[in-house]
Structures are given as C-alpha cells and as structure tokens.
Write a protein that holds these residues in place. Structure first.
Motif, PDB file in Angstrom:
ATOM      1  N   LYS A   1      -1.673  -8.771  10.873  1.00 25.46           N
ATOM      2  CA  LYS A   1      -0.972  -8.651   9.512  1.00 25.46           C
ATOM      3  C   LYS A   1      -2.546  -8.716   8.776  1.00 25.46           C
ATOM      4  O   LYS A   1      -2.442  -8.207   7.648  1.00 25.46           O
ATOM      5  CB  LYS A   1      -0.327  -9.566   9.322  1.00 25.46           C
ATOM      6  CG  LYS A   1       1.258  -9.413  10.163  1.00 25.46           C
ATOM      7  CD  LYS A   1       2.060 -10.532  10.065  1.00 25.46           C
ATOM      8  CE  LYS A   1       3.618 -10.108  10.514  1.00 25.46           C
ATOM      9  NZ  LYS A   1       3.525  -9.754  11.923  1.00 25.46           N
TER      10      LYS A   1
ATOM     11  N   LEU B   1      -3.734  -5.772   5.687  1.00 26.42           N
ATOM     12  CA  LEU B   1      -3.916  -6.203   4.505  1.00 26.42           C
ATOM     13  C   LEU B   1      -5.425  -5.671   4.092  1.00 26.42           C
ATOM     14  O   LEU B   1      -5.855  -5.277   2.991  1.00 26.42           O
ATOM     15  CB  LEU B   1      -3.600  -7.614   3.995  1.00 26.42           C
ATOM     16  CG  LEU B   1      -3.853  -7.953   2.477  1.00 26.42           C
ATOM     17  CD1 LEU B   1      -2.859  -7.086   1.526  1.00 26.42           C
ATOM     18  CD2 LEU B   1      -3.649  -9.392   2.398  1.00 26.42           C
TER      19      LEU B   1
ATOM     20  N   ASN C   1       5.274   3.871   7.391  1.00 26.43           N
ATOM     21  CA  ASN C   1       5.027   2.845   6.455  1.00 26.43           C
ATOM     22  C   ASN C   1       6.191   2.251   5.765  1.00 26.43           C
ATOM     23  O   ASN C   1       6.625   1.172   5.412  1.00 26.43           O
ATOM     24  CB  ASN C   1       3.852   3.126   5.398  1.00 26.43           C
ATOM     25  CG  ASN C   1       2.601   2.223   6.010  1.00 26.43           C
ATOM     26  OD1 ASN C   1       2.617   1.243   6.674  1.00 26.43           O
ATOM     27  ND2 ASN C   1       1.471   2.712   5.450  1.00 26.43           N
TER      28      ASN C   1
ATOM     29  N   ASN D   1       8.634  -3.393   7.668  1.00 27.98           N
ATOM     30  CA  ASN D   1       8.849  -4.432   6.836  1.00 27.98           C
ATOM     31  C   ASN D   1       7.438  -4.745   5.847  1.00 27.98           C
ATOM     32  O   ASN D   1       6.914  -5.971   6.127  1.00 27.98           O
ATOM     33  CB  ASN D   1       9.305  -5.842   7.490  1.00 27.98           C
ATOM     34  CG  ASN D   1       8.511  -6.190   8.609  1.00 27.98           C
ATOM     35  OD1 ASN D   1       7.493  -5.621   9.057  1.00 27.98           O
ATOM     36  ND2 ASN D   1       8.842  -7.256   9.030  1.00 27.98           N
ATOM     37  N   LEU D   2       7.099  -3.767   5.238  1.00 28.17           N
ATOM     38  CA  LEU D   2       5.924  -3.982   4.483  1.00 28.17           C
ATOM     39  C   LEU D   2       6.108  -4.625   3.154  1.00 28.17           C
ATOM     40  O   LEU D   2       6.897  -4.362   2.539  1.00 28.17           O
ATOM     41  CB  LEU D   2       5.341  -2.456   4.324  1.00 28.17           C
ATOM     42  CG  LEU D   2       3.832  -2.138   4.181  1.00 28.17           C
ATOM     43  CD1 LEU D   2       3.079  -2.748   5.200  1.00 28.17           C
ATOM     44  CD2 LEU D   2       3.597  -0.597   3.693  1.00 28.17           C
ATOM     45  N   ASN D   3       4.984  -5.467   2.862  1.00 27.90           N
ATOM     46  CA  ASN D   3       4.910  -6.160   1.629  1.00 27.90           C
ATOM     47  C   ASN D   3       4.841  -5.099   0.492  1.00 27.90           C
ATOM     48  O   ASN D   3       4.381  -4.132   0.841  1.00 27.90           O
ATOM     49  CB  ASN D   3       4.334  -7.462   1.537  1.00 27.90           C
ATOM     50  CG  ASN D   3       2.941  -7.197   1.479  1.00 27.90           C
ATOM     51  OD1 ASN D   3       2.229  -6.226   1.455  1.00 27.90           O
ATOM     52  ND2 ASN D   3       2.480  -8.320   2.313  1.00 27.90           N
ATOM     53  N   MET D   4       4.977  -5.462  -0.833  1.00 27.56           N
ATOM     54  CA  MET D   4       4.938  -4.651  -2.055  1.00 27.56           C
ATOM     55  C   MET D   4       3.551  -4.441  -2.199  1.00 27.56           C
ATOM     56  O   MET D   4       3.223  -3.142  -2.561  1.00 27.56           O
ATOM     57  CB  MET D   4       5.691  -5.370  -3.145  1.00 27.56           C
ATOM     58  CG  MET D   4       5.860  -4.240  -4.241  1.00 27.56           C
ATOM     59  SD  MET D   4       7.062  -2.993  -3.815  1.00 27.56           S
ATOM     60  CE  MET D   4       6.771  -1.812  -5.048  1.00 27.56           C
ATOM     61  N   LEU D   5       2.674  -5.258  -2.053  1.00 25.83           N
ATOM     62  CA  LEU D   5       1.301  -4.919  -2.136  1.00 25.83           C
ATOM     63  C   LEU D   5       0.603  -4.181  -1.207  1.00 25.83           C
ATOM     64  O   LEU D   5      -0.190  -3.138  -1.738  1.00 25.83           O
ATOM     65  CB  LEU D   5       0.321  -6.582  -2.103  1.00 25.83           C
ATOM     66  CG  LEU D   5      -1.160  -6.273  -2.084  1.00 25.83           C
ATOM     67  CD1 LEU D   5      -1.337  -6.020  -3.559  1.00 25.83           C
ATOM     68  CD2 LEU D   5      -1.719  -7.688  -2.027  1.00 25.83           C
ATOM     69  N   SER D   6       0.846  -4.134   0.065  1.00 25.05           N
ATOM     70  CA  SER D   6       0.293  -3.159   0.916  1.00 25.05           C
ATOM     71  C   SER D   6       1.150  -1.784   0.606  1.00 25.05           C
ATOM     72  O   SER D   6       0.232  -0.777   0.817  1.00 25.05           O
ATOM     73  CB  SER D   6       0.901  -3.454   2.522  1.00 25.05           C
ATOM     74  OG  SER D   6       0.125  -4.691   2.708  1.00 25.05           O
TER      75      SER D   6
END
Length: 571
Positions: free
Chosen positions: A244, A248, A368, A372-377
């Motif tokens: 993870k 990032l 992608n 469950n990708l976070n908003m930043l990535s």
C-alpha cells in the motif's frame, strides 16, 4: 559485416527462440527449473537455479529484441567514436547482466545480475568522460548502492530459511514476520533501481550516457529490473501494508515526474521523466495487487519508449548534438519519416486507442476504478495520465511545428538504413505489440464492467491533456523570463528532489571531509607525525651510517659494550 551487425543478428535470433519457447510454456502451463549446486554451508546450499516460465521467457525475448535493434542503430550513431568497440562490449555485458537477473529465482544470482547492471550502467554513463558525465555517474551508482545493500541484507536474513531460492517460499511464508522484513528490503531495492521517490534524482541525470544506452536503460533493462523483482515477490506482499505504501509512492512519483516533464527543455530529460512517470504507474498497479497488469505495461512500455529515444537520437544528431527543444522546430518538413515514427510513439505513450500503450494503460486505469482505491491515489493516477498527454503535445509543438530557431547552415535529414531499420521494427511493435501481448498475458478475456461515464473518463483525461498542453505552451511563452526561471527551478527540478536527495545529503559529508583534511592532513597531525618523524628518521639514518663506516674504534666500542652487557646479565 561488422561486430555490431553480427551482435544484433544473434540477439534478434535468440529473442525469436525465447518468444517461441515462452509461447510453448504458456500453452502447456509449464515452468522449468535448471539447478546446479556449488556447495553447502550450515544446511544452506549455494545453488545456481535458472527459472524458465512464461514471464521470464517473454521478458527475455523483449529485452533481447530491443537490445538487438539498439545495437543495430548504434553502429552508425557511434560511427565517429574512437571507443566504438568498447561501447559494444559494455552494452552486451549490460544485456547479459539483465538476462541473469531475469532468469534467477535465487537472491545470490539476482545480486550478481543486479550489481552487474549497476556497475556497467556507471561505465556507460561516464562513457563521454567529462565533468557532467562523472557527476551523473556518481549519482547513479551511489543511489543504486542503497538497493544493493538492501539485497545483501535480505540475503543475510534468508540464511535462516536453509536456501536462497525465495521462489519456493512465497506462497506459504506470507505470514512470517521475517519474510515481511525481507520483502521490505526487496521493496527498498526495487524503489532505488526503478527510481521511485526519494531516489528519483539519478534517472534524469543518467541522460549523460549516449542516446542508444538511454534507449536500452529506459525501456527494458536497468529501470525495469526493480519492477520485475517486485513482480516476482508480489505473491508474498500482496495486500500487505508495504504494498500500500508502494502504491502511494508510485502515484506520487508519477505525478511529480509528469509535472516536471512539462517544465523541462532538454529533449532526453523529458523522455526520461516520462519513463519515471510510467514506472510510477507500474508500481501503483503492482501495489494494488495486479502484478500481471504491471508486467503487461512493462512489456508494452518497452517498445514505444525505446523508439522514442532512437528518434530523439536522430534529432540530436541532426542538430549537431544540441538537445534543447526551443532551438528545434519545423523539422517535419525535413525529416518526415523520423517525425512520423516519433509521433506514433508519442501517441502510444499517451494511450491513444488501439496503439500499444492503450491496451495496458486503459486496462490499468479501469481496473484501478474497481479497487478500493483512496481518493488521493485515484486523483494522482488520472491527473498524471493527463500530464503525459500534456508534455507529449509540448514536445510535438516545440520539436516539429514551431518556428525553426537554430543555425541556418545545418543538415536536417533522415539517417541511413541501419538506424531507420532499428526504428521501423520497434514502430511496428508500437502499433501491433499491445494487441499481441494482451492475448498472451490475459488468455482468459478480461471484461471490466463500468458505467459509461467512467468508461469514457480515460478518453476524457487524454483530451483534457491535449487542451492543457496547448494552453500551457501558449501561456508559458507569454510569461516573463524571471517568472519562467522561478517555475523551472521548482517544477522542472522535480520539486527540489535533486537538492534534497543528493546535494542535501552529500554537502554535509563533503564539508566534514574538507574540515578533517584541514585539521588532520594539513594541521597538527602533519606537524607532529610527518615532520617530526622525518627529522627523527634523518637522525637515526645518520647514526646508522656512522656505525656502518669501517672505523675500528667503533667496532671495538661495540664489542666492549656487548661483553659488558653479557657480563651484567649473567653475573
């Protein structure tokens, strides 16, 4: 027939054999291990193992084919160089190191190939032997030494397992804390070799090497070694916190290098930052747990990136070794073939539909969206894709359609058949390679179900990048020179990363070295040791010289002294 042509022919033949062998392994679902034991110590055997599975053989064929085209191209590119043969031997050694690394499931033999890549890349970066090349070479090898040390530490930790063949442990040792530690060290090694943040500064600096070397290094050899090693270790680290963090880091590298390429004027450095951006994309999708997709993009990227560098080499040749894109322009009238090939490679890099880059980049960005990708990535991935298109438009404008800004007495022309032949083969693969590879890498049809708006998001980002590229060029030309310099120093310098990662680290150590030299070498140490020792030695030498003179009185004096000494001891 010269050495270059023969080497190119042999490598391309081996590439074809490797491709056929790889297809055989895929269709029969086979992996082949060849093992040779050297000796055993403390229940740990030193064994040379070669692994031939579909990944290693397909990657081998890609590396050897691109190397053969680069060597064919180099025959004329390096024609006027006095050290032409040495250059060829270095390139062949470089390719052999990469081959050893690819087919090794053993950390010891991987280290041999890994160190070979680092050492020979240093020799190639300093090939032109000037101050700039020397500084770039030192930065390259010292950055890579961090990764070498990490692999050495991983080898030391793996002594506890009885064998260094990590390939056998990956599936059933994923809960072991020691294996996580080894995985962390391998990730560090992969980040240094693939120039992820904070080790990104060496990649643009390595452009001091000859252009054919850049084509080889940035497409399929040195920088891809880190990604390939992490793909091999991915069963161990998938869904771990380490991957993870890697995801990032890859997204940040992608964003920063894409932004830097939009404010760079050196043609080779723009393409180098583009490589850094694509490596960030590979690391990002690898960190998300899709190792096969990362491998697919690794192969697809190799074709058009090597072609970009070969076209850049022809442009630099024609402009009398000048690399600044502001002096180029209107080349399309004089070099139509080179411009066509260059623009097809650029479009493949941008991910234009049905070219090689489209198949891997579009699939990566769509997959992608399913994770469950976070908003930043998510934001970094898509904005960086748009920036890729933005700097591609910028290169196209400055190099091909802007006004010609260089000397009028200059000979712009497409090069001879050997250089063009290397480009044409890669040109074909840049168009057809992605469609062919997707049949190999995903034999089962992969369908990504998304709403229409998300399906069109990738194409929307590409067109937004085109518009942004046009606007950036227009407004940048309107800016004053001082404002341009402020922008360039921050954004073009990869956000001061060279200053933080190299000058910031080295300056203190070098200053300390100068102080110690003043205090020790030029200070009291010299006075007390060197000068004092010198005067005492002179006195002793004069004394011994006096003794060795044939003087009877001295001999008698020594004899009497010796008798007196014996008498004192024994009485």
């Amino acid at each position: 027939m010269n050495l270059y042509f023969i080497s190119s022919l042999i490598l391309s033949s081996l590439a074809l054999i490797s491709l056929i062998f790889g297809n055989y392994l895929i269709f029969n679902n086979l992996s082949i291990f060849l093992e040779y034991k050297f000796y055993g110590i403390n229940s740990a055997d030193l064994v040379m193992v070669l692994l031939f599975d579909w990944k290693s053989t397909i990657f081998l064929s890609t590396v050897m084919f691109i190397s053969s085209m680069v060597i064919l191209y180099s025959n004329n590119y390096m024609a006027g160089d006095l050290n032409k043969v040495r250059f060829l031997f270095l390139v062949i050694l470089f390719v052999l190191s990469m081959i050893l690394m690819i087919i090794s499931p053993n950390l010891i033999s991987i280290l041999l190939g890994w160190d070979g890549l680092g050492l020979i890349s240093y020799c190639l970066v300093i090939f032109y032997q000037n101050v700039k090349s020397y500084n770039a070479g030192m930065l390259t090898i010292l950055s890579n030494r961090v990764g070498d040390a990490a692999i050495l530490l991983a080898i030391a930790w793996m002594l506890n397992y009885g064998s260094w063949n990590f390939y056998f442990y990956l599936d059933f040792m994923d809960k072991d804390i020691l294996m996580y530690l080894i995985g962390g060290l391998v990730i560090l090694a992969g980040m240094t070799k693939s120039a992820q943040i904070p080790f990104s500064a060496w990649l643009p600096a390595a452009m001091a090497a000859p252009t054919p070397v850049s084509a080889l290094v940035h497409s399929s050899t040195l920088v891809t070694a880190g990604v390939y090693l992490l793909i091999r270790f991915s069963p161990l680290l998938t869904n771990s916190i380490l991957f993870k963090i890697l995801m990032l880091t890859g997204a940040l590298t992608m964003f920063i290098s894409g932004l830097g390429a939009n404010f760079e004027y050196d043609l080779k450095k723009i393409i180098a930052l583009s490589t850094l951006s694509q490596l960030g994309l590979m690391m990002c999708i690898l960190g998300a747990g899709f190792s096969n997709l990362a491998f697919f993009h690794l192969l697809a990227h190799a074709f058009f990136k090597s072609m970009l560098f070969l076209c850049a080499g022809i442009l630099i040749h024609s402009f009398s070794d000048m690399q600044d894109i502001r002096f180029m322009g209107n080349v399309v009238k004089f070099m139509p073939l080179t411009c066509s090939v260059f623009n097809i490679a650029n479009m493949a890099l941008c991910g234009l539909p049905f070219l090689t880059g489209f198949y891997s980049k579009d699939l990566i960005l769509e997959v992608n969206l399913l994770t469950n990708l976070n908003m930043l990535s998510f934001f970094l991935c898509y904005v960086s894709t748009g920036m890729t298109v933005c700097y591609s438009v910028r290169i196209f404008y400055w190099s091909f359609i802007s006004e010609f800004n260089f000397l009028t007495l200059i000979n712009l022309h497409d090069e001879d058949w050997m250089m063009i032949a290397g480009m044409i083969f890669l040109f074909i693969l840049s168009i057809l390679g992605g469609a062919s590879l997707i049949w190999l890498v995903t034999p089962v049809m992969m369908t990504v179900y998304l709403p229409l708006s998300l399906k069109l998001l990738v194409l929307g980002v590409i067109f937004m990048g085109v518009m942004l590229g046009v606007l950036v060029n227009y407004f940048y030309m309107l800016m004053s020179y001082n404002k341009q310099l402020k922008f360039l120093s921050f954004l073009g310098g990869i956000w001061f990363l060279p200053h933080l990662a190299t000058y910031g680290v080295n300056a203190g150590i070098l200053k300390l070295g100068v102080e110690y030299k003043k205090i020790l070498d030029l200070g009291w140490t010299e006075e007390l040791l060197v000068l004092n020792l010198r005067s005492n030695l002179f006195k002793l030498m004069n004394f011994f010289q006096l003794i060795h003179m044939n003087n009877l009185k001295v001999y008698i004096l020594i004899f009497v002294s010796w008798i007196f000494l014996v008498f004192m001891i024994f009485i």
